[in-house]
Design a protein around this motif. Structure first.
Motif, mmCIF file in Angstrom:
data_model
loop_
_atom_site.group_PDB
_atom_site.id
_atom_site.type_symbol
_atom_site.label_atom_id
_atom_site.label_comp_id
_atom_site.label_asym_id
_atom_site.label_seq_id
_atom_site.Cartn_x
_atom_site.Cartn_y
_atom_site.Cartn_z
ATOM 1 N N LEU A 86 13.093 12.304 -3.435
ATOM 2 C CA LEU A 86 12.521 11.824 -2.178
ATOM 3 C C LEU A 86 11.906 10.442 -2.302
ATOM 4 N N ALA A 87 11.246 10.154 -3.423
ATOM 5 C CA ALA A 87 10.474 8.911 -3.525
ATOM 6 C C ALA A 87 10.393 8.408 -4.957
ATOM 7 N N PRO A 88 11.496 7.839 -5.500
ATOM 8 C CA PRO A 88 11.429 7.323 -6.875
ATOM 9 C C PRO A 88 10.402 6.213 -7.052
ATOM 10 N N ASN A 89 10.123 5.440 -5.981
ATOM 11 C CA ASN A 89 9.156 4.349 -6.101
ATOM 12 C C ASN A 89 7.716 4.821 -5.989
ATOM 13 N N TYR A 90 7.494 5.965 -5.361
ATOM 14 C CA TYR A 90 6.147 6.505 -5.207
ATOM 15 C C TYR A 90 6.077 7.908 -5.808
ATOM 16 N N ALA A 91 6.789 8.102 -6.916
ATOM 17 C CA ALA A 91 6.858 9.428 -7.534
ATOM 18 C C ALA A 91 5.480 9.905 -7.986
ATOM 19 N N GLY A 92 4.671 8.990 -8.520
ATOM 20 C CA GLY A 92 3.334 9.377 -8.979
ATOM 21 C C GLY A 92 2.441 9.800 -7.834
ATOM 22 N N THR A 93 2.471 9.029 -6.747
ATOM 23 C CA THR A 93 1.650 9.355 -5.583
ATOM 24 C C THR A 93 2.074 10.674 -4.959
ATOM 25 N N LEU A 94 3.389 10.855 -4.780
ATOM 26 C CA LEU A 94 3.879 12.095 -4.183
ATOM 27 C C LEU A 94 3.569 13.294 -5.070
ATOM 28 N N THR A 95 3.748 13.127 -6.379
ATOM 29 C CA THR A 95 3.433 14.207 -7.309
ATOM 30 C C THR A 95 1.951 14.566 -7.256
ATOM 31 N N SER A 96 1.093 13.563 -7.164
ATOM 32 C CA SER A 96 -0.349 13.835 -7.107
ATOM 33 C C SER A 96 -0.711 14.558 -5.819
ATOM 34 N N LEU A 97 -0.076 14.194 -4.699
ATOM 35 C CA LEU A 97 -0.330 14.887 -3.429
ATOM 36 C C LEU A 97 0.102 16.350 -3.518
ATOM 37 N N VAL A 98 1.309 16.573 -4.041
ATOM 38 C CA VAL A 98 1.829 17.935 -4.159
ATOM 39 C C VAL A 98 0.965 18.760 -5.111
ATOM 40 N N ASN A 99 0.640 18.188 -6.260
ATOM 41 C CA ASN A 99 -0.146 18.934 -7.253
ATOM 42 C C ASN A 99 -1.571 19.214 -6.775
ATOM 43 N N THR A 100 -2.159 18.240 -6.050
ATOM 44 C CA THR A 100 -3.510 18.453 -5.543
ATOM 45 C C THR A 100 -3.546 19.646 -4.597
ATOM 46 N N THR A 101 -2.577 19.688 -3.681
ATOM 47 C CA THR A 101 -2.551 20.775 -2.703
ATOM 48 C C THR A 101 -2.235 22.106 -3.369
ATOM 49 N N SER A 102 -1.221 22.098 -4.239
ATOM 50 C CA SER A 102 -0.794 23.363 -4.843
ATOM 51 C C SER A 102 -1.812 23.901 -5.844
ATOM 52 N N THR A 103 -2.649 23.003 -6.386
ATOM 53 C CA THR A 103 -3.633 23.443 -7.361
ATOM 54 C C THR A 103 -4.677 24.372 -6.747
ATOM 55 N N PHE A 104 -4.828 24.325 -5.425
ATOM 56 C CA PHE A 104 -5.752 25.259 -4.788
ATOM 57 C C PHE A 104 -5.315 26.700 -5.026
ATOM 58 N N ALA A 105 -4.010 26.890 -5.292
ATOM 59 C CA ALA A 105 -3.559 28.232 -5.683
ATOM 60 C C ALA A 105 -4.201 28.644 -6.996
ATOM 61 N N GLY A 106 -4.367 27.680 -7.911
ATOM 62 C CA GLY A 106 -5.023 27.973 -9.175
ATOM 63 C C GLY A 106 -6.508 28.261 -9.016
ATOM 64 N N ILE A 107 -7.106 27.687 -7.961
ATOM 65 C CA ILE A 107 -8.518 27.964 -7.685
ATOM 66 C C ILE A 107 -8.677 29.353 -7.077
ATOM 67 N N PRO A 167 0.838 -1.209 0.000
ATOM 68 C CA PRO A 167 0.000 0.000 0.000
ATOM 69 C C PRO A 167 0.869 1.254 0.000
ATOM 70 N N VAL A 168 0.300 2.350 -0.455
ATOM 71 C CA VAL A 168 1.020 3.624 -0.400
ATOM 72 C C VAL A 168 1.254 3.979 1.066
ATOM 73 N N PRO A 169 2.486 4.292 1.465
ATOM 74 C CA PRO A 169 2.786 4.559 2.889
ATOM 75 C C PRO A 169 2.314 5.938 3.347
ATOM 76 N N TRP A 170 0.990 6.143 3.327
ATOM 77 C CA TRP A 170 0.443 7.461 3.648
ATOM 78 C C TRP A 170 0.793 7.894 5.060
ATOM 79 N N LYS A 171 0.848 6.932 5.997
ATOM 80 C CA LYS A 171 1.138 7.302 7.386
ATOM 81 C C LYS A 171 2.503 7.974 7.501
ATOM 82 N N ALA A 172 3.454 7.494 6.716
ATOM 83 C CA ALA A 172 4.796 8.088 6.757
ATOM 84 C C ALA A 172 4.889 9.334 5.887
ATOM 85 N N ILE A 173 4.232 9.293 4.719
ATOM 86 C CA ILE A 173 4.287 10.445 3.803
ATOM 87 C C ILE A 173 3.731 11.689 4.485
ATOM 88 N N LEU A 174 2.586 11.548 5.156
ATOM 89 C CA LEU A 174 1.938 12.696 5.768
ATOM 90 C C LEU A 174 2.657 13.174 7.031
#
Length: 529
Positions: free
Chosen positions: A424-445, A286-293
């Motif tokens: 930081l996370a070559p194995n979870y690059a997609g997940t980390l990128t999606s987390l970063v982009n989701t949060t930062s996209t609120f700037a676009g909103i 599973p994606v290690p959300w507990k550690a990522i967050l």
């Protein structure tokens, strides 16, 4: 049979994906393989560049078109601006170019809400897009998403004329949902296709498509809108371009090297040997959300992305309006001048990337230091430049020079925080990128809507306030990044290799693991890369 099961289990826990490469080629496959002299990872890079370009043209084409859709005649007489700049071309008391298709009475607040609609959808599909790309591959996750955006773009004129601002807002949300998986899916595909020592070049190549899209979108929109032409042509053109790209993408690109039917055996063996993502191993975890967050470097990256996106979206979304409404350039000139800052950013991104890689290779600074330096240049430099531009009044040439310089400095973003997710996370690059982009996209909103509130009359003084807000956000978020940024692979990206940090009390992160981990798997200290 027992020995075979042992071998299979060993392969599942292996460091690299080693799918057998021996397969029987038919005549067509042999012909295609013999014709393709360019390595497939570079074809992926070029198609990825065109995909990002395509995504950004469809994202920004409304930013310029809306200046020709709205009738300002009614609102222009209701407010006197003593600092107003003269029009480009004036005959008597009337402008020389009529705008017969400017039929909508939308105020600045409504325009800001419409422009922000895209980012509501964009934020909503980042994490699902990253999950789908990691689970099913990036090819169709990215391709189908951009195809849907292309179809919605093509239908935009029909939707606007049928439902006005409300329907356009809904359509922009749907367009954003289609583009949400773009960056996570591309990041995952690059992790599968590109060896670590080639990532700087490929990253600059692929993500430089954003600037190509802004350049192409602004320039072509200016041409298509010149002389009072129908703004609908903009959406037909870029929607058609997106559909054409999808056709090429479907035929030429594949999610992984091992699923590519006509990649050369030499390149396939090279990639299986040098691409180090633990694909089989992590696919079952599973994606290690507990550690990522709970990771400080992750949140530092998120804050830096919020600051960058705030400044970037201010430029991308509102620079055409500022150039047209405040500096009073005509629409053809606005399109051309709006493209210039992105040309500067695209060129400078390669320069910054070369300098960063050279300094790291020579040992003149660490990866962490390089990421901080280039992120700081990309944040504080533009923040200062846009403030200076706002105090130049109607000196349009000097103002545009500062805007161009600000975007050139923002090119350091690619060699700074943009590739930090791969550090930081070559194995979870997609997940980390999606987390970063989701949060930062609120700037676009928030940004287009807030600027609409701050500039109800679109005056120079009102825009100066909006630029000061941008300055504070850019500089403040950069300070956070400088304090907590990191440049090395995090322990939670590969728990089997690095173990857990001392004092970890939040349970296991990988499947089939005893929650009571022995002391032998505790994380040992590592020097910064």
């Amino acid at each position: 049979m027992e020995d075979m099961n042992v071998v299979q289990a060993h392969n599942l826990l292996g460091q690299k994906t080693q799918i057998p490469t021996k397969r029987k080629d038919n005549a067509l496959t042999k012909a295609l393989r013999s014709c393709c002299v360019i390595p497939q990872r570079y074809i992926l890079g070029v198609m990825g560049l065109l995909g990002v370009c395509n995504a950004y043209t469809m994202r920004v084409c409304l930013n310029l078109a809306i200046t020709q859709m709205v009738n300002h005649t009614k609102s222009a007489g209701s407010h006197f601006d003593p600092d107003a700049c003269p029009d480009d071309v004036v005959v008597g008391n009337a402008t020389a170019v009529l705008r017969p298709y400017a039929t909508f009475e939308w105020d600045e607040k409504t325009q800001g809400l419409i422009l922000s609609g895209f980012y509501y959808g964009y934020a909503a599909t980042q994490v699902p897009g990253g999950y789908l790309a990691e689970r099913f591959g990036g090819k169709w996750t990215l391709g189908v998403g951009l195809l849907s955006t292309a179809l919605f773009t093509f239908l935009t004129p029909i939707v606007i004329r049928a439902g006005g601002a409300t329907w356009l807002f809904i359509l922009r949300v749907l367009q954003g949902m289609g583009e949400g998986p773009t960056m996570p899916a591309l990041m995952i595909m690059l992790a599968r296709w590109v060896p670590p020592h080639e990532r700087s070049f490929q990253g600059a190549l692929v993500f430089g498509g954003a600037q190509i899209g802004n350049i192409f979108g602004s320039f072509m929109s200016g041409i298509l809108l010149a002389d009072g032409k129908d703004w609908a042509y903009v959406f037909y053109f870029f929607g058609g371009f997106g559909i054409f790209w999808f056709t090429l993408w479907s035929l030429l690109c594949y999610s992984t090297p091992n699923t590519h039917p006509y990649i050369s055996k030499k390149e396939l063996n090279y990639l299986n040997k040098n691409v180090t993502t633990a694909e089989n191993k992590t696919a079952k975890d599973p994606v290690p959300w507990k550690a990522i967050l709970r990771s400080a470097p992750v949140w530092a990256l998120v804050w830096a992305a919020v600051g960058h996106d705030w400044g970037y979206y201010t430029m991308v979304t509102d620079l055409p309006k500022y150039s047209h409404d405040v500096l009073k350039f005509n629409i053809a000139t606005t399109g051309t001048l709006t493209a210039l800052p992105y040309i500067a950013m695209w060129i400078s991104s390669f320069l910054f990337g070369f300098i960063c890689d050279l300094f790291i290779k020579k040992g003149w600074h660490t990866i962490k230091t390089g990421r901080i330096i280039h992120t700081t240049v990309a944040a504080t430099g533009p923040a200062i430049c846009i403030i200076l531009a706002s105090y130049l009044g109607c000196d349009r040439t000097a103002a545009m020079v500062y805007f161009i310089l600000s975007m050139a400095l923002m090119g350091g973003f690619y060699s700074g925080m943009k590739v930090n997710a791969l550090d930081l996370a070559p194995n979870y690059a997609g997940t980390l990128t999606s987390l970063v982009n989701t949060t930062s996209t609120f700037a676009g909103i928030v940004t287009p809507y807030l600027i609409g509130l701050l500039t109800p009359d679109s005056t120079l003084v009102q825009w100066r306030t909006a630029f000061w807000v941008c300055f504070v956000v850019l500089v403040g978020t950069n300070v956070v990044y400088c304090i907590w940024a990191d440049g090395q692979q995090q322990w939670w990206d590969d728990v089997r290799q690095y173990g857990y940090p001392e004092g970890w009390k939040h349970g296991p992160l990988i499947r089939e693991e005893n929650p009571e981990q022995p002391e032998s798997v505790k994380l040992t200290s590592r020097n910064d890369g």
